[in-house]
Design a protein around this motif. Structure first.
Motif, short mmCIF file in Angstrom:
data_model
loop_
_atom_site.label_atom_id
_atom_site.label_comp_id
_atom_site.label_asym_id
_atom_site.label_seq_id
_atom_site.Cartn_x
_atom_site.Cartn_y
_atom_site.Cartn_z
N ARG A 1 17.90 32.63 71.54
CA ARG A 1 18.95 33.09 70.63
C ARG A 1 20.20 33.50 71.41
O ARG A 1 21.32 33.18 71.02
CB ARG A 1 18.43 34.27 69.80
CG ARG A 1 17.36 33.90 68.78
CD ARG A 1 16.99 35.08 67.90
NE ARG A 1 15.78 34.83 67.12
CZ ARG A 1 14.62 35.43 67.31
NH1 ARG A 1 14.48 36.35 68.26
NH2 ARG A 1 13.58 35.14 66.55
N ILE B 1 22.00 30.43 72.60
CA ILE B 1 22.77 29.81 71.52
C ILE B 1 24.06 30.58 71.27
O ILE B 1 25.14 30.00 71.08
CB ILE B 1 21.94 29.73 70.22
CG1 ILE B 1 20.67 28.89 70.43
CG2 ILE B 1 22.79 29.16 69.08
CD1 ILE B 1 20.92 27.47 70.82
N PHE C 1 25.94 26.13 65.21
CA PHE C 1 25.25 27.17 65.98
C PHE C 1 24.65 28.23 65.06
O PHE C 1 23.59 28.79 65.35
CB PHE C 1 26.20 27.80 66.99
CG PHE C 1 26.67 26.83 68.05
CD1 PHE C 1 25.82 26.44 69.08
CD2 PHE C 1 27.94 26.29 68.01
CE1 PHE C 1 26.23 25.54 70.05
CE2 PHE C 1 28.37 25.39 68.97
CZ PHE C 1 27.51 25.01 69.98
N TYR D 1 21.44 26.84 63.87
CA TYR D 1 20.42 27.00 64.93
C TYR D 1 19.83 28.40 64.89
O TYR D 1 18.61 28.58 64.95
CB TYR D 1 21.05 26.76 66.30
CG TYR D 1 21.02 25.32 66.78
CD1 TYR D 1 21.11 24.27 65.88
CD2 TYR D 1 20.93 25.02 68.13
CE1 TYR D 1 21.10 22.95 66.31
CE2 TYR D 1 20.91 23.71 68.58
CZ TYR D 1 21.00 22.68 67.66
OH TYR D 1 20.97 21.39 68.09
N ARG E 1 19.41 15.34 61.57
CA ARG E 1 19.06 16.74 61.88
C ARG E 1 17.75 16.84 62.64
O ARG E 1 17.42 17.89 63.21
CB ARG E 1 18.98 17.56 60.59
CG ARG E 1 20.27 17.59 59.78
CD ARG E 1 21.40 18.42 60.41
NE ARG E 1 21.94 17.92 61.65
CZ ARG E 1 22.82 16.89 61.75
NH1 ARG E 1 23.20 16.23 60.68
NH2 ARG E 1 23.27 16.53 62.93
N ASP F 1 18.42 17.87 66.06
CA ASP F 1 18.70 19.30 66.24
C ASP F 1 17.40 20.10 66.38
O ASP F 1 17.28 20.99 67.22
CB ASP F 1 19.51 19.83 65.06
CG ASP F 1 20.86 19.15 64.95
OD1 ASP F 1 21.38 18.70 65.98
OD2 ASP F 1 21.38 19.05 63.83
N ASP G 1 15.85 19.47 69.73
CA ASP G 1 16.57 20.17 70.78
C ASP G 1 16.17 21.65 70.82
O ASP G 1 15.95 22.22 71.89
CB ASP G 1 18.08 20.04 70.56
CG ASP G 1 18.88 20.81 71.60
OD1 ASP G 1 18.76 20.50 72.80
OD2 ASP G 1 19.60 21.76 71.21
N LEU G 2 16.08 22.26 69.63
CA LEU G 2 15.65 23.66 69.58
C LEU G 2 14.25 23.81 70.18
O LEU G 2 13.99 24.77 70.93
CB LEU G 2 15.64 24.16 68.14
CG LEU G 2 16.93 24.78 67.59
CD1 LEU G 2 16.69 25.30 66.19
CD2 LEU G 2 17.41 25.91 68.50
N ARG H 1 14.36 23.80 73.90
CA ARG H 1 14.92 25.04 74.45
C ARG H 1 13.87 26.17 74.47
O ARG H 1 13.74 26.90 75.44
CB ARG H 1 16.15 25.48 73.65
CG ARG H 1 17.35 24.55 73.83
CD ARG H 1 18.53 24.99 72.96
NE ARG H 1 19.62 24.04 73.06
CZ ARG H 1 20.55 24.07 74.03
NH1 ARG H 1 20.50 25.01 74.95
NH2 ARG H 1 21.51 23.17 74.05
#
Length: 757
Positions: A226, A229, A248, A251, A300, A303, A306-307, A310
């Motif tokens: 978090r 981001i 963002f 996210y 999406r 996305d 990607d999260l 991370r």
């Protein structure tokens, strides 16, 4: 229709298991075709019947219970004919067989198509309708297309041995996973999965040890992500507009404790460790987005992925995996790199299995140099389920066995013991000549590329190096090695084997050998920019390498230079001109070095038919049987679809080899063989009978080949050669050679071609 097909295939491929995949396929096909019944029958080889394994429209209680013989009914006819059968009224067909208890008596229209893989019928897909009518051509084409997609799913399950296990068969049956032999040998051990960091797809399943601790780790990782981001959003505010910055915020909402993390925590509470739970949740959401019709929403998925990466990176950073390697370890991975392999304690590694890669990958080359039984390209192996499971590696056949029966495990234990005993018995031959009983002598050399090859080769009595793969020092760097760096590496090889000769192949990249810092983009890499074509186009690379080789030979005078992928006399002459120029430059610098002998590799059909012209211009010929066989037969042996067609005993290969030797003999030019055939005892004897002067192989095969040579008369092998040259079937030739050599007492040396249960 294409979008419908894509969605069906994607759903089926993402199904949790085979029953779910079949049920989904039946339901989706019925709905897509607007028909009333879709059923899937699978062929049970053990029972020799077609079993009804999924149906939408017939009675549910019939699934898994109703079956037909292989020639029974319309389903059997589809299988026998291996083509679609389209009937407007199935009841009027003479082969119609009514299946009581299915409820099919109401349906007249029938369309059945075979589900086939590699020419074999795996099952039958059927659609039915109440109306008396014939399905049109577009409907038939759609069903054929769908069945072709289903075949991959079923073949995967068949190959891995889980098909009828998942469908309710025996739960204790062994599972077999086919790949390609990377290094011959057999091994039994416990799987250790090596997976790259921050790669969700590679994370294995693992039981949780402490639920609270795993949740705490996840919370810590989420706090860091978090903040990461927020930092990104702050930096982006200087260059992005409000609309782009809103991403963002999305996210951060997805990372809210009540959003994705809540699902991950639920999976942890069900017994999965944090990384595995994260992978499961992310996979589901990515799949859901990818199935959406709206292109924006489909994007999406990236996305969410990607999260996931991370969060995974943070989980792995706080709990760096400390791998414990058991005493009997089988390394597993999608594609294990050579550095990863070298970090593992060698004494504990019994075998290696990868789901990607080829026999020519850097790792496979290292494995052969170290003598570790290896299987590559085992695409169907469920890696995430194999961590810490007992596994058998069959490097002879290219097969992995899980959940082996006691009898099968005993068989492999006996094979391993026999191999160890055989190798120990062969050690006494180290200093003996490779000479037949009636006095014919041949030189046995080794293929090298790593420093670890040197000791193994010398321990087995190698009489020099027939192929030093210079591309390997290039592959382990992130840039081209300098002239001095190359000189040091080459000097070590030359000095270790002096006074025996060392044949150094100039840089051979392209095809399936690539350099990360010098990418080669080819639509057809094996017929593209590779080997000598690359280095002649880049003389600055070629000249530096040749100068380093020549400088390294100072005072030793045992260097030979070999040119790869030669397809014309002009290429050989141009390369020789550059080599001569490099030699003069080195001499001008004050080094007293001799001009090394220069040879060419015979590995494409063009060079076979120019063998005499090439032999007139160079000092030696060396046959690379791996590529030569591949090009002669138009078979990529790293392609599992056609790898079974790769056969070094094919008459075309044997006659090509014979032609090269005869043409070279006319010019008194020596011939060596440095491909895999040289290291296979039965093939090595045939090559010796042809008149080959030098055989070069992996060090692990040298003593077996020497033992075979020392147990036969050359007259016997020449008679055998003449017999097989008159044959027209490669499979028959291989079997006949093995039979005759077994009768001659060489059976135990032919283990590397034995087919195991």
């Amino acid at each position: 229709m294409l979008d419908t097909l894509r969605r069906i295939v994607q759903e089926v491929n993402n199904a949790a298991d085979i029953p779910s995949a079949l049920d989904l396929m039946a339901k989706r096909v019925r709905d897509a075709m607007g028909t009333e019944v879709c059923s899937i029958y699978l062929r049970d080889e053990e029972e020799q019947r077609y079993m009804l394994m999924a149906s939408e429209g017939l009675k549910r209680e019939a699934v898994g219970k109703v079956s037909l013989g292989l020639s029974e009914g319309l389903v059997g006819q589809v299988g026998l004919r291996e083509e679609p059968i389209n009937l407007e009224d199935a009841f009027t067909h003479p082969k119609f067989h009514y299946l009581a208890g299915t409820g099919e008596d109401a349906f007249h229209a029938f369309l059945g198509v075979p589900v086939m893989h590699h020419g074999k019928v795996l099952g039958i897909m059927v659609v039915q309708q109440r109306d008396v009518r014939r399905f049109d051509q577009s409907e038939e084409a759609f069903l054929v297309t769908i069945s072709a997609q289903l075949s991959a799913v079923i073949a995967h399950a068949h190959a891995s041995g889980v098909l009828f296990d998942q469908l309710g068969g025996g739960a204790d049956l062994p599972s077999f996973y086919d790949g390609l032999p990377g290094c011959p040998g057999a091994a039994i051990g416990y799987g250790v999965l090596l997976f790259p960091e921050a790669d969700l797809a590679s994370v294995p399943d693992r039981d949780v040890e402490d639920v609270s601790e795993e949740i705490s780790r996840l919370d810590d990782a989420l706090v860091r992500v978090r903040q990461e981001i927020r930092d990104l959003a702050e930096r982006a505010s200087r260059s992005l507009g409000a609309e782009e910055q809103a991403l963002f915020d999305v996210y951060l909402r997805m990372l809210d404790r009540h959003a994705l993390p809540a699902e991950v925590i639920a999976a942890i509470r069900e017994g999965q460790w944090a990384q595995g739970a994260l992978r499961t949740v992310i996979d589901v959401h990515v799949h859901n987005f990818e199935m959406m019709d709206d292109p924006y929403l489909r994007e999406r998925a990236a996305d969410v992925r990607d999260l996931g990466r991370r969060v995974l990176a943070q989980l792995q950073s706080q709990t760096r995996r400390h791998i414990i390697f058991p005493d009997e370890c089988i390394l597993l991975g999608e594609d294990i790199s050579a550095p990863m392999l070298m970090e593992v304690p060698r004494e504990r590694v019994r075998g290696i299995v990868t789901t990607r890669g080829s026999r020519n990958s850097h790792m496979a080359i290292v494995a052969r140099a170290m003598g570790i039984p290896t299987v590559v390209g085992a695409q169907n192996l469920p890696l995430k389920k194999m961590d810490d499971k007992e596994i058998i590696v069959d490097g002879f056949r290219g097969r992995v066995v899980a959940n082996a029966s006691a009898e099968l495990k005993q068989q492999f234990q006996e094979i391993i013991a026999e191999e160890e005993s055989l190798q120990a018995g062969l050690e006494k031959l180290r200093d003996e000549p490779a000479q037949t009983l009636d006095g014919t002598r041949i030189t046995l050399q080794v293929n090298t590329g790593l420093m670890t090859d040197i000791n193994r080769s010398l321990e087995r009595g190698a009489e020099g190096v027939g192929l030093y793969r210079t591309e390997i020092p290039f592959m382990v760097r992130d840039r081209f090695p300098s002239e001095e760096e190359q000189r040091v590496i080459y000097r070590e090889q030359l000095a270790a084997f002096a006074p025996h000769s060392v044949t150094m192949r100039t840089l051979d990249i392209g095809g399936d050998k690539s350099l990360s810092y010098f990418p080669i983009e080819d639509e057809n890499p094996f017929l593209g920019w590779r080997g000598i074509r690359v280095t002649l186009d880049h003389p600055e690379i070629f000249m530096v390498q040749v100068r380093a080789m020549i400088k390294a030979s100072e005072g030793l005078d045992n260097l030979r230079i070999m040119l790869p992928m030669i397809t014309s006399v002009i290429e050989a002459e141009e390369a020789q001109h550059l080599i001569h120029r490099a030699w003069l430059e080195v001499r001008d610098e004050g080094l007293d070095v001799s001009m090394p002998p220069v040879g060419v590799m015979i590995e494409v059909p063009a060079s076979v038919y120019q063998a005499r012209a090439l032999a007139q211009r160079v000092d030696f010929l060396s046959v690379g049987t791996n590529d030569l066989t591949q090009y002669l037969l138009a078979v990529d042996r790293n392609n599992r679809q056609v790898a079974s067609l790769y056969n070094s005993y094919h008459p075309a290969v044997l006659h090509a080899l014979m032609h090269v030797v005869e043409q070279a003999r006319e010019e008194h030019t020596p011939v060596s063989v440095c491909g895999e055939m040289a290291g296979e005892p039965s093939a090595a004897l045939l090559l010796m009978a042809m008149g080959v002067d030098v055989l070069s192989m992996n060090a692990s095969n040298l003593l077996k080949v020497k033992a075979a040579i020392r147990q036969v008369d050359i007259s016997f092998v020449r008679r055998l050669l003449n017999e097989v040259l008159a044959m027209d079937n490669g499979e028959v030739i291989g079997s006949y050679v093995d039979l005759q050599l077994t009768k001659a007492g060489l059976g135990e040396l032919l283990r590397n071609r034995k087919v195991l249960a």
